[in-house]
Structures are given as C-alpha cells and as structure tokens.
Design a protein around this motif. Sequence first.
Motif, PDB file in Angstrom:
ATOM      1  N   TRP A  31      37.280  27.656  82.558  1.00 43.74           N
ATOM      2  CA  TRP A  31      36.066  27.512  82.027  1.00 43.74           C
ATOM      3  C   TRP A  31      36.258  28.464  80.500  1.00 43.74           C
ATOM      4  O   TRP A  31      35.253  28.313  79.665  1.00 43.74           O
ATOM      5  CB  TRP A  31      34.991  28.413  82.838  1.00 43.74           C
ATOM      6  N   SER A  32      37.382  29.104  80.319  1.00 48.03           N
ATOM      7  CA  SER A  32      37.521  29.823  79.130  1.00 48.03           C
ATOM      8  C   SER A  32      38.074  28.935  78.027  1.00 48.03           C
ATOM      9  O   SER A  32      37.736  29.657  76.922  1.00 48.03           O
ATOM     10  CB  SER A  32      38.638  30.910  79.305  1.00 48.03           C
ATOM     11  N   ARG A  33      38.195  27.465  78.405  1.00 43.79           N
ATOM     12  CA  ARG A  33      38.659  26.628  77.137  1.00 43.79           C
ATOM     13  C   ARG A  33      37.496  26.184  76.589  1.00 43.79           C
ATOM     14  O   ARG A  33      37.676  25.507  75.647  1.00 43.79           O
ATOM     15  CB  ARG A  33      39.612  25.919  77.863  1.00 43.79           C
ATOM     16  N   PHE A  34      36.103  26.364  77.022  1.00 49.31           N
ATOM     17  CA  PHE A  34      35.078  25.820  76.461  1.00 49.31           C
ATOM     18  C   PHE A  34      34.825  26.029  74.918  1.00 49.31           C
ATOM     19  O   PHE A  34      35.186  27.095  74.414  1.00 49.31           O
ATOM     20  CB  PHE A  34      33.752  26.649  77.218  1.00 49.31           C
ATOM     21  N   GLU A  35      34.710  24.775  74.282  1.00 46.23           N
ATOM     22  CA  GLU A  35      34.650  24.741  72.872  1.00 46.23           C
ATOM     23  C   GLU A  35      33.086  24.222  72.411  1.00 46.23           C
ATOM     24  O   GLU A  35      33.033  23.138  72.419  1.00 46.23           O
ATOM     25  CB  GLU A  35      35.736  23.923  72.382  1.00 46.23           C
ATOM     26  N   ILE A  53      33.265   9.687  80.860  1.00 42.57           N
ATOM     27  CA  ILE A  53      33.100  10.749  80.219  1.00 42.57           C
ATOM     28  C   ILE A  53      34.442  11.377  79.746  1.00 42.57           C
ATOM     29  O   ILE A  53      34.630  12.114  78.819  1.00 42.57           O
ATOM     30  CB  ILE A  53      32.066  11.668  81.105  1.00 42.57           C
ATOM     31  N   ARG A  54      35.303  11.662  80.977  1.00 42.79           N
ATOM     32  CA  ARG A  54      36.614  12.477  80.732  1.00 42.79           C
ATOM     33  C   ARG A  54      37.172  11.640  79.348  1.00 42.79           C
ATOM     34  O   ARG A  54      37.801  12.339  78.520  1.00 42.79           O
ATOM     35  CB  ARG A  54      37.415  11.924  81.816  1.00 42.79           C
ATOM     36  N   ASP A  55      37.363  10.313  79.236  1.00 40.56           N
ATOM     37  CA  ASP A  55      38.040   9.605  77.999  1.00 40.56           C
ATOM     38  C   ASP A  55      37.045  10.143  76.768  1.00 40.56           C
ATOM     39  O   ASP A  55      37.794   9.840  75.803  1.00 40.56           O
ATOM     40  CB  ASP A  55      38.404   8.254  78.303  1.00 40.56           C
ATOM     41  N   ALA A  56      35.918   9.849  76.835  1.00 43.60           N
ATOM     42  CA  ALA A  56      34.960  10.284  75.873  1.00 43.60           C
ATOM     43  C   ALA A  56      34.882  11.649  75.234  1.00 43.60           C
ATOM     44  O   ALA A  56      34.644  11.614  73.939  1.00 43.60           O
ATOM     45  CB  ALA A  56      33.652   9.553  75.802  1.00 43.60           C
ATOM     46  N   SER A  57      35.063  12.528  75.834  1.00 47.95           N
ATOM     47  CA  SER A  57      34.801  13.840  75.362  1.00 47.95           C
ATOM     48  C   SER A  57      35.953  14.687  74.800  1.00 47.95           C
ATOM     49  O   SER A  57      36.918  14.372  75.468  1.00 47.95           O
ATOM     50  CB  SER A  57      34.636  14.744  76.696  1.00 47.95           C
ATOM     51  N   ALA A  58      35.504  15.183  73.750  1.00 50.28           N
ATOM     52  CA  ALA A  58      36.398  16.180  73.106  1.00 50.28           C
ATOM     53  C   ALA A  58      36.444  17.354  73.464  1.00 50.28           C
ATOM     54  O   ALA A  58      37.167  18.106  73.178  1.00 50.28           O
ATOM     55  CB  ALA A  58      36.319  15.918  71.620  1.00 50.28           C
ATOM     56  N   GLU A  59      35.389  17.929  74.074  1.00 51.89           N
ATOM     57  CA  GLU A  59      35.349  19.205  74.727  1.00 51.89           C
ATOM     58  C   GLU A  59      36.097  19.534  76.061  1.00 51.89           C
ATOM     59  O   GLU A  59      36.026  18.764  77.087  1.00 51.89           O
ATOM     60  CB  GLU A  59      33.809  19.409  75.337  1.00 51.89           C
ATOM     61  N   PRO A  60      37.052  20.526  75.975  1.00 50.56           N
ATOM     62  CA  PRO A  60      38.299  20.354  76.892  1.00 50.56           C
ATOM     63  C   PRO A  60      37.848  20.627  78.259  1.00 50.56           C
ATOM     64  O   PRO A  60      38.004  20.222  79.508  1.00 50.56           O
ATOM     65  CB  PRO A  60      38.984  21.554  76.480  1.00 50.56           C
ATOM     66  N   VAL A  61      36.691  21.517  78.574  1.00 57.13           N
ATOM     67  CA  VAL A  61      36.244  21.866  79.913  1.00 57.13           C
ATOM     68  C   VAL A  61      35.643  20.707  80.471  1.00 57.13           C
ATOM     69  O   VAL A  61      35.758  20.225  81.738  1.00 57.13           O
ATOM     70  CB  VAL A  61      35.242  23.121  79.836  1.00 57.13           C
ATOM     71  N   LEU A  62      34.791  19.861  79.791  1.00 56.51           N
ATOM     72  CA  LEU A  62      33.819  18.822  80.249  1.00 56.51           C
ATOM     73  C   LEU A  62      34.945  17.716  80.593  1.00 56.51           C
ATOM     74  O   LEU A  62      34.902  17.163  81.772  1.00 56.51           O
ATOM     75  CB  LEU A  62      32.909  18.171  79.366  1.00 56.51           C
ATOM     76  N   GLU A  93      28.985  17.130  72.505  1.00 52.87           N
ATOM     77  CA  GLU A  93      28.405  16.240  72.123  1.00 52.87           C
ATOM     78  C   GLU A  93      27.061  15.672  72.775  1.00 52.87           C
ATOM     79  O   GLU A  93      26.841  15.756  73.904  1.00 52.87           O
ATOM     80  CB  GLU A  93      29.161  14.542  72.248  1.00 52.87           C
ATOM     81  N   PRO A  94      25.881  15.860  71.824  1.00 55.73           N
ATOM     82  CA  PRO A  94      24.737  15.688  72.463  1.00 55.73           C
ATOM     83  C   PRO A  94      24.355  14.881  73.440  1.00 55.73           C
ATOM     84  O   PRO A  94      23.739  14.859  74.507  1.00 55.73           O
ATOM     85  CB  PRO A  94      23.812  15.934  71.350  1.00 55.73           C
ATOM     86  N   SER A  95      24.737  13.458  73.282  1.00 60.61           N
ATOM     87  CA  SER A  95      24.662  12.280  74.305  1.00 60.61           C
ATOM     88  C   SER A  95      25.312  12.731  75.436  1.00 60.61           C
ATOM     89  O   SER A  95      24.771  12.475  76.506  1.00 60.61           O
ATOM     90  CB  SER A  95      24.898  11.170  73.370  1.00 60.61           C
ATOM     91  N   ALA A 112      14.522   5.535  82.076  1.00 63.00           N
ATOM     92  CA  ALA A 112      15.620   4.486  82.351  1.00 63.00           C
ATOM     93  C   ALA A 112      16.461   4.248  81.263  1.00 63.00           C
ATOM     94  O   ALA A 112      17.496   4.367  80.914  1.00 63.00           O
ATOM     95  CB  ALA A 112      15.467   3.655  83.317  1.00 63.00           C
ATOM     96  N   ARG A 113      15.504   3.805  80.277  1.00 66.37           N
ATOM     97  CA  ARG A 113      16.162   3.152  79.090  1.00 66.37           C
ATOM     98  C   ARG A 113      16.887   4.436  78.389  1.00 66.37           C
ATOM     99  O   ARG A 113      17.887   4.403  77.789  1.00 66.37           O
ATOM    100  CB  ARG A 113      15.053   2.600  78.059  1.00 66.37           C
ATOM    101  N   ALA A 114      16.541   5.522  78.107  1.00 63.39           N
ATOM    102  CA  ALA A 114      16.725   6.816  77.696  1.00 63.39           C
ATOM    103  C   ALA A 114      18.358   6.990  78.102  1.00 63.39           C
ATOM    104  O   ALA A 114      19.172   7.407  77.382  1.00 63.39           O
ATOM    105  CB  ALA A 114      15.907   7.909  77.854  1.00 63.39           C
ATOM    106  N   TYR A 115      18.342   7.166  79.317  1.00 58.87           N
ATOM    107  CA  TYR A 115      19.437   7.307  79.974  1.00 58.87           C
ATOM    108  C   TYR A 115      20.823   6.444  80.037  1.00 58.87           C
ATOM    109  O   TYR A 115      21.742   6.898  79.477  1.00 58.87           O
ATOM    110  CB  TYR A 115      19.217   7.457  81.894  1.00 58.87           C
ATOM    111  N   HIS A 116      20.403   5.167  79.892  1.00 62.84           N
ATOM    112  CA  HIS A 116      21.257   4.043  79.702  1.00 62.84           C
ATOM    113  C   HIS A 116      21.794   3.878  78.006  1.00 62.84           C
ATOM    114  O   HIS A 116      22.793   3.798  77.927  1.00 62.84           O
ATOM    115  CB  HIS A 116      20.896   2.704  80.098  1.00 62.84           C
ATOM    116  N   ALA A 117      20.623   4.511  77.377  1.00 63.46           N
ATOM    117  CA  ALA A 117      21.267   4.593  75.936  1.00 63.46           C
ATOM    118  C   ALA A 117      22.416   5.675  75.576  1.00 63.46           C
ATOM    119  O   ALA A 117      23.352   5.215  74.622  1.00 63.46           O
ATOM    120  CB  ALA A 117      19.963   5.067  75.306  1.00 63.46           C
ATOM    121  N   LYS A 118      22.316   6.709  76.587  1.00 63.76           N
ATOM    122  CA  LYS A 118      23.224   7.729  76.345  1.00 63.76           C
ATOM    123  C   LYS A 118      24.530   7.238  77.257  1.00 63.76           C
ATOM    124  O   LYS A 118      25.647   7.717  76.681  1.00 63.76           O
ATOM    125  CB  LYS A 118      22.851   9.144  76.988  1.00 63.76           C
TER     126      LYS A 118
END
Length: 309
Positions: A18-22, A141-150, A27-29, A226-232
């Motif tokens: 968890w210490s690697r959190f940046e 999510i793993r492939d899209a995220s730039a945040e190391p902990v996520l 990313e808000p989405s 449902a639309r809002a979720y799928h949009a993200k």
Amino acid sequence: MTDGVIYAQGWTLDDVDWSRFEPAKVEPSLLAAVKAASLVEYNAPDYVAYLKRVFSGASESTIRNIEHWGEEEIQHGLALARWAELADPTFDFNRAFARFRTKYRPPHFENADRSIRGSRRGEMITRCVVESGTSSFYSAIRDASAEPVLKEVAGRIAADEFRHYRLFYDILQADPEPDLPRWRKLWVAVTRVRESDDDELACAYYCGNVAPEREAEMPYKRKTYARAYHAKAMTLYRRHHIDKLVKMVVKPTGFNPAGTMSELAGAALWRVLTARAAMIANADAKASGHYRIYSPPPRGEVDPPQRQA
C-alpha cells in the motif's frame, strides 16, 4: 499493458504494498468503477448462502470450495474498498455497502432452494460466465491503470477470478446430474451475459458514487446508472481481453473455444462494445459542448474510442 506478474493464491491485504500508492495517478473513471466493484465483491455471503442451498447434499469438498470462494470474494471487496478510500478520502465504504444491501435484494437470495437456472449444471455455467467477466474486467483494470497499487490489487484479483472459473468449471464437469443439451447450455450462458444490465451493477455504481444526502435530487434509476457504469467500464477493454472472455464463456457450453463460432462471437462482441463506447462518447461530448464525433474503429483496430475528459 500487463506487467507480466503472476500472483499466487492465498494472498492477504497485508501482502499488498500500500505504500506505493500514488494519488496523482488515480483516474476518476477507474475510481468510480472500483467503488462499484468493491460493493458487489463484498456482497458474496448472499451468493454463498444461495449456492449452498442449490448444492444441498453435495460433497463436503464442494461446499467447502463454495465457502472458500466466498471468503476470497469478500477479500476482493475489502482490497478494492481500501484502495478507493485511499484515492477518495470522502468515500465511506461501510456506509455505501449498507445502502447497497437495502437497495439490492433479488428474490432468490431470500427464498430459492434450487437454482434459478433450472439445474445445478445451469448454475455452474452461469458462475463460469460471471467469473469470465470478472477475470477479464480486472485484467482490463490492471492493464489500464497507471496507479501502482490498483494495478497490483487488480492483478491479484484477476488471478483469483481465473482460478474461480476453473473451480466452477470442475464442479460443472463432476456434477452427477444428466448433462444438458448444447443449445440449452448456450441459452443459459447467453441469458447470463445479457443480465449485465441488471440492477446489481447499476445499484452498486449508484451507492458507491452518489452520496446519501444527494438521493433526493439524484434518485436511483436503473437504466441511468447502468449506462453510467458501462460508460466507465467499456473503454477499459482491449481486443485481447474480449477474445479471452468469449473463449471462457464458450467452453462450458460444450462448443470449441478455439473454433470458428468463438472467433466470430469475439469479433461481434468487440464491434458491439466499440460501437456502444462511441455512442456514449458522442453523447457525452455533445452534452459538454465538445462536438468531436466518434465512430466504431475499422476492421483490425485494437483500441476502442476513449471518452473526453
């Protein structure tokens, strides 16, 4: 892209660095989608109770495997919730989950003593479809995220979900009930895929992202959220995620996951996904005054259109 790390089974929250959190890389989405996912994952005890009723009289190992699956799902919810609370200190997971529990209570959680899919085999096909979806989702999510902990948390969860898929597939293969015709198995799988727009994800997205004090001005509407979720979520996927998802869905139906039907289904789903992502992006752009128009990618393109910030 994936970092190539393969996570072993049996991890705990203490194993996450968890210490690697940046915070600057949140990313808000992704944050909105993770909040919703944390509620769905943590709600596993209701599914465990339901599956134990469906498999009443099954072997002790089957029951224990179902219970262990539920324990890991709860941990997924806690890991996602911890990350979401780091990313957004105003997010109160316990309060959001309490609201979700009051709003999402499907009837089969309360009183079903047999599978709503008609048989144990039908139930396991459904579970395979769900685990196909979750393993692909967390891989995306793993492939899209730039945040190391996520990236780490999503990678750990994706690995667990692949193992859960194998668990339910093995239960399906070992079940003593008569096998189902292939058309029936395919119907069960397709029916579950089409339920992705049901109340569960929409309600989780609402409870995770709309504060209780705003309920009066922003009441829950299934189609809206449902639309809002799928949009993200939709713009997270890349073609290889979809191809693997389709092969995993096809396998328990008895068809060849590497066959022509699977290839055609993967291509069709990708086109639907990118077209729907373009439609949502166009609508959002128009609503915000940005009139750039998106269209589905040409044949062979790998990435769907991205939404404008």
